[in-house]
Design a protein around this motif. Structure first.
Motif, PDB file in Angstrom:
ATOM      1  N   GLU A   1       0.765  -1.127   0.056  1.00  0.00           N
ATOM      2  CA  GLU A   1      -0.069   0.004  -0.017  1.00  0.00           C
ATOM      3  C   GLU A   1       0.742   1.248   0.108  1.00  0.00           C
ATOM      4  OE1 GLU A   1      -3.438   2.015   2.904  1.00  0.00           O
ATOM      5  OE2 GLU A   1      -2.897  -0.014   2.872  1.00  0.00           O
ATOM      6  N   HIS A   2       1.896   1.188   0.580  1.00  0.00           N
ATOM      7  CA  HIS A   2       2.875   2.380   0.601  1.00  0.00           C
ATOM      8  C   HIS A   2       3.629   2.678  -0.610  1.00  0.00           C
ATOM      9  CE1 HIS A   2       6.621   4.824   1.787  1.00  0.00           C
ATOM     10  NE2 HIS A   2       7.056   4.007   0.964  1.00  0.00           N
ATOM     11  N   ILE A   3       3.725   1.483  -1.447  1.00  0.00           N
ATOM     12  CA  ILE A   3       4.419   1.617  -2.900  1.00  0.00           C
ATOM     13  C   ILE A   3       3.292   2.338  -3.518  1.00  0.00           C
ATOM     14  CG2 ILE A   3       5.139   0.440  -4.756  1.00  0.00           C
ATOM     15  CD1 ILE A   3       6.260  -1.409  -2.801  1.00  0.00           C
ATOM     16  N   LEU A   4       2.283   1.890  -3.558  1.00  0.00           N
ATOM     17  CA  LEU A   4       1.027   2.276  -4.326  1.00  0.00           C
ATOM     18  C   LEU A   4       0.496   3.735  -4.194  1.00  0.00           C
ATOM     19  CD1 LEU A   4      -0.989  -0.833  -4.391  1.00  0.00           C
ATOM     20  CD2 LEU A   4       0.154   0.036  -6.271  1.00  0.00           C
ATOM     21  N   CYS A   5       0.747   4.057  -2.707  1.00  0.00           N
ATOM     22  CA  CYS A   5       0.500   5.441  -2.474  1.00  0.00           C
ATOM     23  C   CYS A   5       1.517   6.483  -2.473  1.00  0.00           C
ATOM     24  CB  CYS A   5      -0.093   5.463  -0.800  1.00  0.00           C
ATOM     25  SG  CYS A   5      -1.517   4.474  -0.593  1.00  0.00           S
ATOM     26  N   SER A   6       2.481   6.112  -2.906  1.00  0.00           N
ATOM     27  CA  SER A   6       3.752   7.222  -3.189  1.00  0.00           C
ATOM     28  C   SER A   6       3.433   7.981  -4.619  1.00  0.00           C
ATOM     29  CB  SER A   6       4.810   6.291  -3.190  1.00  0.00           C
ATOM     30  OG  SER A   6       5.254   5.536  -2.015  1.00  0.00           O
ATOM     31  N   LYS A   7       3.998   8.864  -4.463  1.00  0.00           N
ATOM     32  CA  LYS A   7       3.705   9.738  -5.801  1.00  0.00           C
ATOM     33  C   LYS A   7       4.873   8.998  -6.864  1.00  0.00           C
ATOM     34  CE  LYS A   7       3.098  14.393  -3.547  1.00  0.00           C
ATOM     35  NZ  LYS A   7       3.606  15.583  -3.440  1.00  0.00           N
ATOM     36  N   ASP A   8       5.919   8.744  -6.636  1.00  0.00           N
ATOM     37  CA  ASP A   8       6.719   7.954  -7.508  1.00  0.00           C
ATOM     38  C   ASP A   8       6.904   6.485  -7.055  1.00  0.00           C
ATOM     39  OD1 ASP A   8       8.622   6.945  -9.215  1.00  0.00           O
ATOM     40  OD2 ASP A   8      10.227   8.496  -8.872  1.00  0.00           O
ATOM     41  N   GLN A   9       5.856   5.680  -7.835  1.00  0.00           N
ATOM     42  CA  GLN A   9       5.710   4.313  -7.399  1.00  0.00           C
ATOM     43  C   GLN A   9       6.780   3.636  -7.707  1.00  0.00           C
ATOM     44  OE1 GLN A   9       1.948   3.581  -9.347  1.00  0.00           O
ATOM     45  NE2 GLN A   9       0.638   4.161  -7.589  1.00  0.00           N
TER      46      GLN A   9
ATOM     47  N   VAL B   1       5.408   5.361   6.689  1.00  0.00           N
ATOM     48  CA  VAL B   1       4.569   4.415   6.014  1.00  0.00           C
ATOM     49  C   VAL B   1       3.210   4.882   5.472  1.00  0.00           C
ATOM     50  CG1 VAL B   1       3.562   2.073   5.847  1.00  0.00           C
ATOM     51  CG2 VAL B   1       5.374   2.563   7.263  1.00  0.00           C
ATOM     52  N   LEU B   2       3.029   5.077   4.160  1.00  0.00           N
ATOM     53  CA  LEU B   2       1.945   5.899   3.355  1.00  0.00           C
ATOM     54  C   LEU B   2       0.816   5.017   3.320  1.00  0.00           C
ATOM     55  CD1 LEU B   2       3.791   7.734   0.550  1.00  0.00           C
ATOM     56  CD2 LEU B   2       3.361   8.473   2.923  1.00  0.00           C
ATOM     57  N   ALA B   3      -0.395   5.518   3.536  1.00  0.00           N
ATOM     58  CA  ALA B   3      -1.713   4.818   3.461  1.00  0.00           C
ATOM     59  C   ALA B   3      -2.631   5.697   2.813  1.00  0.00           C
ATOM     60  CB  ALA B   3      -2.065   4.181   4.755  1.00  0.00           C
ATOM     61  N   CYS B   4      -3.248   4.983   1.744  1.00  0.00           N
ATOM     62  CA  CYS B   4      -4.514   5.738   1.339  1.00  0.00           C
ATOM     63  C   CYS B   4      -5.650   4.884   0.670  1.00  0.00           C
ATOM     64  CB  CYS B   4      -3.956   6.536   0.053  1.00  0.00           C
ATOM     65  SG  CYS B   4      -3.239   5.483  -1.396  1.00  0.00           S
TER      66      CYS B   4
END
Length: 260
Positions: free
Chosen positions: A178-186, A202-205
């Motif tokens: 999820e962190h990867i997928l929520c990043s601006k630069d995946q 750890v990004l979440a969205c």
């Protein structure tokens, strides 16, 4: 005192039991003889059909009766209902063709239509050979495969990776995906995570969580049970089988011969 007629009946019954026992013993011996003859013929045929192999032992298997083929968890298995045996095995024909792998590939190709490319994380240049990849951020062999793809790209042999995250094996896999997928630069977040860097924060969205859930559905539909699993032109390769993957990549990179 037993009447003469009754004694006569007892004697007939006794002789019948003895005769039945003798017949049963004779049939049992005949079965043993037939089985031994069948085993000798089978062993001779085995050595003739697979002359390039050396066999030390040969004898009856615990499996009896017909075999049936099934698929479970992305794997081909075999069931013998007569002896109630389940076998995770690989079957080869006399020419060395892996029939189990062919059946597994055919099963995967039938399921490929259920994959939605829009639910995949796509990394790599357009026009490069496409790889369908099922991966886990905490899988060490997945990380080794990622390094392999990077090395091949540096050699001028890039691929376009259609990536689906497997989040049911390691406890932190879903949150890292999820962190990867929520990043601006995946793509950059993917490389950093697979290099072993701990994401901070750890990004979440909502979209990322939905994407991970959709990937889990795709994993279940395809019957993927281990990582990494790659699909190359419909052929399923379980694990990081570098020699097989490299051979496929070399074949894709080879110049096409003009039609004769």
């Amino acid at each position: 005192m037993t009447p003469p007629l009754s004694r006569h009946r007892y004697m007939i019954a006794a002789f019948a039991v003895i005769a039945a026992h003798s017949a049963s013993a004779a049939e049992s011996e005949q079965l043993k003889t037939d089985l031994a003859a069948t085993a000798r013929a089978a062993e001779a045929q085995l050595h003739q059909s697979f002359a390039n192999l050396q066999f030390e032992d040969f004898g009856p298997a615990p499996v009896t009766g017909p075999l049936f083929q099934a698929s479970a968890g992305g794997r081909i298995l075999y069931y013998a209902p007569q002896s109630d045996h389940l076998m995770f095995a690989t079957i080869y024909d006399r020419n060395g063709v892996n029939l189990t792998a062919l059946a597994q590939d055919a099963s995967a190709r039938r399921k490929l239509g259920s994959l939605d490319p829009t639910q995949a994380l796509t990394i790599g240049p357009p026009g490069a050979p496409t790889v369908i990849e099922f991966t886990d951020p905490d899988c060490p062999y997945c990380r080794a495969l990622d390094r392999f793809w990077a090395a091949k790209a540096a050699e001028g042999k890039p691929v376009r990776r259609q990536i689906y995250f497997v989040s049911g094996i390691h406890p932190q896999a879903a949150s890292k995906a999820e962190h990867i997928l929520c990043s601006k630069d995946q793509a950059a977040a993917f490389r950093a995570t697979y290099a072993g860097e701990a994401p901070k924060p750890v990004l979440a969205c909502k979209d990322g969580a939905a994407h991970v859930a959709k990937n889990a559905e795709a994993v279940k539909a395809m019957g993927i049970s281990g990582t990494p699993t790659v699909i190359l032109d419909g052929r399923v390769i379980s694990g990081f089988q570098q020699a097989e993957i490299e051979a496929w990549l070399d074949e894709k990179q080879a110049p096409k011969k003009p039609p004769s």
